[in-house]
Design a protein around this motif. Structure first.
Motif, short mmCIF file in Angstrom:
data_model
loop_
_atom_site.label_atom_id
_atom_site.label_comp_id
_atom_site.label_asym_id
_atom_site.label_seq_id
_atom_site.Cartn_x
_atom_site.Cartn_y
_atom_site.Cartn_z
N PHE A 1 0.81 -1.22 0.00
CA PHE A 1 0.00 0.00 0.00
C PHE A 1 0.84 1.27 0.00
CE2 PHE A 1 -2.04 -3.36 2.64
CZ PHE A 1 -2.94 -3.79 1.68
N MET A 2 2.14 1.13 -0.17
CA MET A 2 3.00 2.31 -0.16
C MET A 2 2.86 3.10 -1.45
SD MET A 2 6.41 0.69 1.63
CE MET A 2 7.40 2.17 1.48
N ALA A 3 2.97 4.42 -1.35
CA ALA A 3 2.87 5.30 -2.51
C ALA A 3 4.05 5.10 -3.44
CB ALA A 3 2.79 6.76 -2.04
N ILE A 4 3.80 5.31 -4.72
CA ILE A 4 4.83 5.09 -5.74
C ILE A 4 6.04 6.00 -5.51
CG2 ILE A 4 5.35 5.31 -8.20
CD1 ILE A 4 2.45 4.44 -8.74
N ASP A 5 5.81 7.27 -5.18
CA ASP A 5 6.92 8.19 -4.93
C ASP A 5 7.81 7.70 -3.81
OD1 ASP A 5 6.06 9.85 -6.91
OD2 ASP A 5 5.24 11.40 -5.60
N VAL A 6 7.21 7.15 -2.77
CA VAL A 6 7.98 6.66 -1.62
C VAL A 6 8.80 5.44 -2.01
CG1 VAL A 6 7.83 5.75 0.73
CG2 VAL A 6 6.31 7.59 0.03
N LEU A 7 8.19 4.54 -2.78
CA LEU A 7 8.89 3.33 -3.21
C LEU A 7 10.06 3.65 -4.14
CD1 LEU A 7 5.77 1.09 -3.91
CD2 LEU A 7 7.47 0.66 -2.14
N ASN A 8 9.89 4.62 -4.99
CA ASN A 8 10.88 4.90 -6.03
C ASN A 8 11.97 5.89 -5.62
OD1 ASN A 8 9.67 3.17 -7.85
ND2 ASN A 8 8.52 4.77 -8.90
N ALA A 9 11.89 6.44 -4.41
CA ALA A 9 12.84 7.47 -4.01
C ALA A 9 14.26 6.93 -3.97
CB ALA A 9 12.45 8.01 -2.64
N ASP A 10 15.22 7.70 -4.47
CA ASP A 10 16.63 7.31 -4.45
C ASP A 10 17.20 7.40 -3.04
OD1 ASP A 10 16.94 6.69 -7.13
OD2 ASP A 10 17.23 8.79 -7.67
N GLU A 11 16.86 8.45 -2.32
CA GLU A 11 17.38 8.66 -0.98
C GLU A 11 16.21 8.82 -0.03
OE1 GLU A 11 20.44 8.33 -0.35
OE2 GLU A 11 21.25 8.31 -2.39
N SER A 12 16.49 9.37 1.16
CA SER A 12 15.43 9.61 2.13
C SER A 12 14.35 10.48 1.50
CB SER A 12 16.00 10.32 3.36
OG SER A 12 16.97 9.52 3.98
N VAL A 13 13.11 10.09 1.71
CA VAL A 13 12.00 10.82 1.14
C VAL A 13 11.11 11.33 2.26
CG1 VAL A 13 10.68 8.69 0.86
CG2 VAL A 13 10.01 10.71 -0.44
N GLU A 14 10.72 12.58 2.17
CA GLU A 14 9.84 13.14 3.18
C GLU A 14 8.41 12.72 2.87
OE1 GLU A 14 8.84 17.34 5.47
OE2 GLU A 14 10.07 17.35 3.65
N HIS A 15 7.84 11.95 3.77
CA HIS A 15 6.48 11.45 3.58
C HIS A 15 5.49 12.61 3.70
CE1 HIS A 15 4.40 7.40 3.78
NE2 HIS A 15 3.39 8.25 3.77
N LYS A 16 4.55 12.68 2.76
CA LYS A 16 3.56 13.76 2.73
C LYS A 16 2.15 13.20 2.87
CE LYS A 16 6.32 17.32 1.92
NZ LYS A 16 6.43 18.48 2.84
N ALA A 17 1.21 14.08 3.13
CA ALA A 17 -0.18 13.66 3.33
C ALA A 17 -0.73 12.99 2.08
CB ALA A 17 -1.05 14.85 3.71
#
Length: 660
Positions: free
Chosen positions: A452-468
């Protein structure tokens, strides 16, 4: 009443991936003093030297410097003579029983030397058949440690405090296979024994007992397992599952356990267990878990801060557990063991792993899994309610959930009639305060439940700031998942449906964040792939197809292709789409779910917490293969290679986790 949702029902192809993810970069081999650390000498009920001398002088188990099998004339085979003597255990029929008898004979001799009787015994009853109760699990532990008064044929994964995996010699592949088997055993024990803090197991490969050889430490290990107290074996002394009624303690208050609602079958990580309990005529939910101390926010503190938010499970009490005068943490389990081992090659890596503390929270509000919806209108209404709660947390309290999943969206049992029940949002352990500075150094920066993880979070190269909007995207995936894996209120799809062969498999089957991200992106972006997913929606949910399509279009255009300028717009759009879908649904009689069995889908991959990944070497894919038949194993391999090729130029990020 719902049956407990055991976490160990995944098939082998899934558990291998999950276990590898859990333990990556967290296994510490050959740690001196491990046995004495688990079972301190001053806590043993027998004298090791006295037991050793008794075995040498009064038994035929140990002669002329060699251990002998209790029912064989030959000594225990070493690696050098294993081929000449033959398989003493392992592939030889009955070999596991011979080793179990050997263990029991040694334990009996230890008891004779000290005047005490063993409370446990080893059994090989389940070496050739799966240990119950999981129909989908074929795990056959070579030998299990059972209570003295329990017939071996009545054993269950909830019973053994320890297990052993056996191989006829210590060749590298045998050791690897034995270790893998023991990890699977440990995972199943965690998934069926709610009061376990850790698991102690054995691998016996040839003449080598891991973590020790067949010498005096052999006596120490077997004696400690058979005669050690329950706390040393990894059981939680504040939980009593043998009393009537069963009880659990929080802040010196005793609660009666009504149900064990859910056990997370993981070796590392939070290991969450949910209990339905009662005290003084009032019902509660107790959440027992291991929290990462590196996280900025404490779930209990956030719940207290958000106590006035409607639709959020409310705080009642909490406690960080202590055993005696010591905090119950993974540091107390293992980190102190390495304090005096400056020359241990992996000590620095271990010190960098996260520390988890044993925490317990009592919640006032009780819910039932979202799969127990009574009508389609109630189902969509629960999504609307929990999204509104999510918005209130975000806008009013500056709290972002970050783990929207199938298990964290529930139906609030507040006395409303079936069909009219509101939603309940739970589990804010991974939540953060949005008004704090984003910390890129947290050990587990990538949070969520894998499918159920968002695509942007899965595809991030480095640390990604989780957003609403990442959480809102996760709400969409949960609804889509339900429409494919369920066929009605409280009813998972029948045996004709296999989620591992469905289009949803691409959301969790690969052991890599980016492969899942690439697969999920393609499944939504490519018209043919999305059409294939829509085709798998059960007819019961046909009326929600347009809603699913509208949400897909929204997230592709507003969150995947471009970063939204207004989170409020996304909230409004999602709620508008869901509200329109609910209003269009016909009224229907609610379905009674009082006698429904465990409603979770056939595979528990949805609960797998994905919180970090090892950096991957770039995949080098070459050669061509003939196009396989759709759905065949070769097709799955081809799909994986395609995705690896697509993501070969991107590396994931590495996280550090602890093994306890």
């Amino acid at each position: 009443m719902l049956k407990v949702s055991y976490g160990g029902s995944e098939v082998r192809t899934i558990t291998d991936v999950l276990i590898a993810q859990e333990l990556r970069a967290a296994c510490l081999p050959e740690v001196d003093g491990l046995v004495e650390h688990i079972f301190p000498p001053d806590t043993l009920s027998f004298n090791v030297e006295q037991a050793y001398q008794h075995i040498k002088s009064a038994t035929r188990l140990y002669r002329d410097g060699e251990w002998y099998h209790v029912d064989l004339s030959e000594p225990v085979a070493s690696d050098e003579d294993a081929e000449a003597v033959g398989d003493v255990f392992g592939s030889q029929p009955g070999g596991e029983e011979k080793i179990a008898n050997q263990f029991n004979a040694v334990a009996q001799a230890i008891g004779e030397s000290s005047g005490i009787s063993p409370a446990w015994y080893w059994s090989a009853e389940w070496a050739e058949k799966p240990l119950p109760p999981l129909e989908s699990c074929t795990r056959k532990p070579d030998t299990v440690l059972l209570p003295k008064n329990q017939p071996p044929g009545e054993a269950h994964w909830k019973d053994p405090p320890s297990v052993g995996e056996l191989k006829d010699n210590s060749r590298p592949q045998n050791v690897k296979d034995a270790d893998r088997g023991l990890r699977e055993d440990a995972r199943l024990i965690f998934g069926h024994q709610a009061n376990r803090r850790y698991v102690v197991g054995l691998t016996l490969c040839g003449a080598q007992l891991r973590v020790s050889l067949f010498d005096r430490r052999f006596i120490y290990v077997l004696g400690s397992l058979v005669f050690g107290d329950n706390t040393a074996l990894g059981y939680d002394p504040t939980i009593n599952l043998t009393s009537d009624p069963q009880t659990i303690q929080v802040q010196d208050e005793t609660y009666e356990i009504l149900d064990v609602v859910h056990i997370a079958s993981v070796i590392r990580g939070r290991g969450t267990v949910f209990y339905r309990v009662t005290r003084d005529g009032q019902n509660f939910i107790i959440k027992d878990y291991w929290a990462d101390t590196a996280r900025q926010s404490n779930e209990a503190e956030l719940l207290k801060e958000a106590i006035d938010i409607s639709g959020l499970a409310g705080w009642y009490a909490d406690e960080d557990l202590r055993l005696g005068d010591t905090d119950d943490t993974t540091a107390s389990h293992g980190r102190t063991l390495l304090d005096d081992l400056d020359d241990y090659p992996n000590a620095e890596d271990y010190q960098n792993l996260e520390i988890r503390i044993h925490r317990r929270i009592v919640l006032k509000d009780c819910g039932t899994p979202i799969q127990n919806f009574s009508t389609r209108r109630e189902l969509v209404g629960v999504f609307i309610d929990t999204i509104k709660t999510h918005r209130a947390l975000h806008d009013l309290k500056k709290i972002l959930h970050r783990d929207i999943s199938l298990r964290n969206i529930m139906i609030f049992e507040n006395g409303s009639l079936p069909g009219k029940r509101p939603g309940l949002l739970i589990d804010i352990d991974y939540s953060v305060k949005t008004d704090r500075e984003f910390d890129t150094d947290l050990t587990n920066h990538r949070t969520g439940t894998l499918p159920f993880m968002a695509i942007d979070v899965l595809n991030a190269d480095e640390s990604v700031e989780h957003k609403a909007y990442h959480d809102l995207e996760s709400f969409f995936y949960v609804l889509f998942w339900i429409c494919i894996t369920m066929e009605g209120p409280g009813r998972p799809r029948g045996s004709e449906f296999d989620v591992e062969k469905s289009e949803l498999r691409h959301w969790f089957i690969y052991g890599d964040f980016k492969l899942v991200g690439l697969a999920k992106d393609q499944s939504l972006r490519k018209p043919s792939a999305f059409a294939a997913m829509l085709a798998e929606i059960h007819p019961y949910f046909d009326a929600l197809r347009e809603c699913i399509q509208d949400l897909r279009n929204l997230f592709l255009s507003r969150t995947v292709d471009t970063t939204p300028t207004s989170v409020s717009e996304i909230y409004d759009s999602v709620l508008t789409i869901l509200g329109r879908a609910r209003d269009a649904l016909p009224e229907e009689d609610p379905v009674s779910l009082q006698n429904i069995a465990d409603p979770w889908p056939q595979i528990a991959a949805d609960k797998r917490k994905a919180m970090g990944e090892e950096k991957k070497k770039k995949a080098q894919i070459s050669g061509r293969t003939r196009a396989p038949e759709p759905g065949s194993p070769t097709s799955a391999v081809k799909r994986r290679r395609e995705l690896q090729g697509a993501g070969a130029d991107k590396n994931g990020s590495r996280s550090k986790k602890s093994k306890h």
